[in-house]
Design a protein around this motif. Structure first.
Motif, short mmCIF file in Angstrom:
data_model
loop_
_atom_site.label_atom_id
_atom_site.label_comp_id
_atom_site.label_asym_id
_atom_site.label_seq_id
_atom_site.Cartn_x
_atom_site.Cartn_y
_atom_site.Cartn_z
N ILE A 143 0.86 -1.17 0.00
CA ILE A 143 0.00 0.00 0.00
C ILE A 143 0.90 1.23 0.00
O ILE A 143 1.83 1.33 0.80
CB ILE A 143 -0.91 0.05 1.26
N HIS A 144 0.62 2.17 -0.92
CA HIS A 144 1.44 3.37 -1.05
C HIS A 144 0.56 4.58 -0.72
O HIS A 144 -0.50 4.74 -1.30
CB HIS A 144 1.98 3.48 -2.48
N TYR A 145 1.02 5.41 0.22
CA TYR A 145 0.26 6.59 0.62
C TYR A 145 1.03 7.84 0.21
O TYR A 145 2.24 7.90 0.35
CB TYR A 145 0.11 6.65 2.15
N PHE A 198 0.84 11.95 1.10
CA PHE A 198 0.23 12.91 2.01
C PHE A 198 0.34 14.31 1.43
O PHE A 198 1.20 14.60 0.61
CB PHE A 198 0.89 12.83 3.39
N GLU A 231 5.64 10.56 1.75
CA GLU A 231 5.14 9.30 1.19
C GLU A 231 5.36 8.20 2.20
O GLU A 231 6.33 8.23 2.95
CB GLU A 231 5.94 8.90 -0.06
N ARG A 238 7.33 -0.91 6.78
CA ARG A 238 6.80 0.45 6.62
C ARG A 238 7.99 1.37 6.38
O ARG A 238 8.94 1.36 7.12
CB ARG A 238 6.05 0.90 7.86
N TRP A 285 9.15 5.48 5.03
CA TRP A 285 8.75 6.87 4.83
C TRP A 285 9.75 7.57 3.92
O TRP A 285 10.93 7.26 3.96
CB TRP A 285 8.72 7.62 6.16
#
Length: 182
Positions: free
Chosen positions: A5-7, A9, A14, A29, A31
């Motif tokens: 899953i890639h977020y 903001f 990221e 996880r 960042w």
């Protein structure tokens, strides 16, 4: 066997997470922030194995750290945050793990003054939860110190809600293609 899953903001940060498909457990996880020139910075690993630099042709000529140095990494379980520090040969009685509430971090010390480490728990900082010394425990086996912090009920509830949301999401593509945002 993994779901990524890639977020992205609004502040330019990221986050990329990988989950085990069968158990739903967080595997890694990372960042990343934009650098001062607006380009993508390097990934900072929060959970999972630290990334090793790719071996290049000049790697053998460069100075690199010893493989016997302690390796600090985080590997969570479903009910607790867990850190593993490999290459620590001392017996369990030598270690002391405590919580520094005013600095919002945990501290590892040895009575023989051979190892000292301070680390924070970013998940608790994000939810603005206090650190609890009673939730912290540690064990030592096979030259590895394992520190466990039981997840508070607020984080367990949030992770359960996140898992429900992730199950609703369909995969964008099944390949390892490069995702570009427009």
């Amino acid at each position: 066997g993994k779901r990524k899953i890639h977020y992205l903001f609004e502040d330019g940060k990221e986050m990329a997470e990988e989950y085990d498909v069968k158990t739903g457990q967080l595997v890694s996880r990372k960042w990343r922030e934009k650098n001062t020139l607006g380009g993508s910075g390097k990934w900072q690993v929060e959970v999972g194995e630290p990334t090793s630099p790719l071996l290049g042709a000049l790697e053998s000529e460069l100075i690199k750290e010893s493989s016997s140095n302690p390796v600090f990494m985080r590997k969570d379980t479903l009910t607790s945050f867990q850190w593993r520090i490999r290459n620590l040969p001392y017996p369990k009685e030598v270690y002391s793990v405590s919580v520094e509430k005013e600095q919002r971090c945990c501290v590892i010390r040895t009575t023989n003054k051979k190892y000292y480490k301070k680390f924070s728990i970013p998940d608790l900082d994000r939810y603005q939860l206090p650190l609890d010394a009673a939730a912290l425990s540690f064990t030592h086996a096979n030259n590895t110190l394992i520190i466990t912090y039981q997840k508070p009920k607020e984080i367990l509830a949030a992770e359960e809600q996140l898992q429900k949301e992730l199950k609703k999401i369909k995969a964008a593509n099944n390949g390892d293609g490069d995702c570009k945002t427009q």
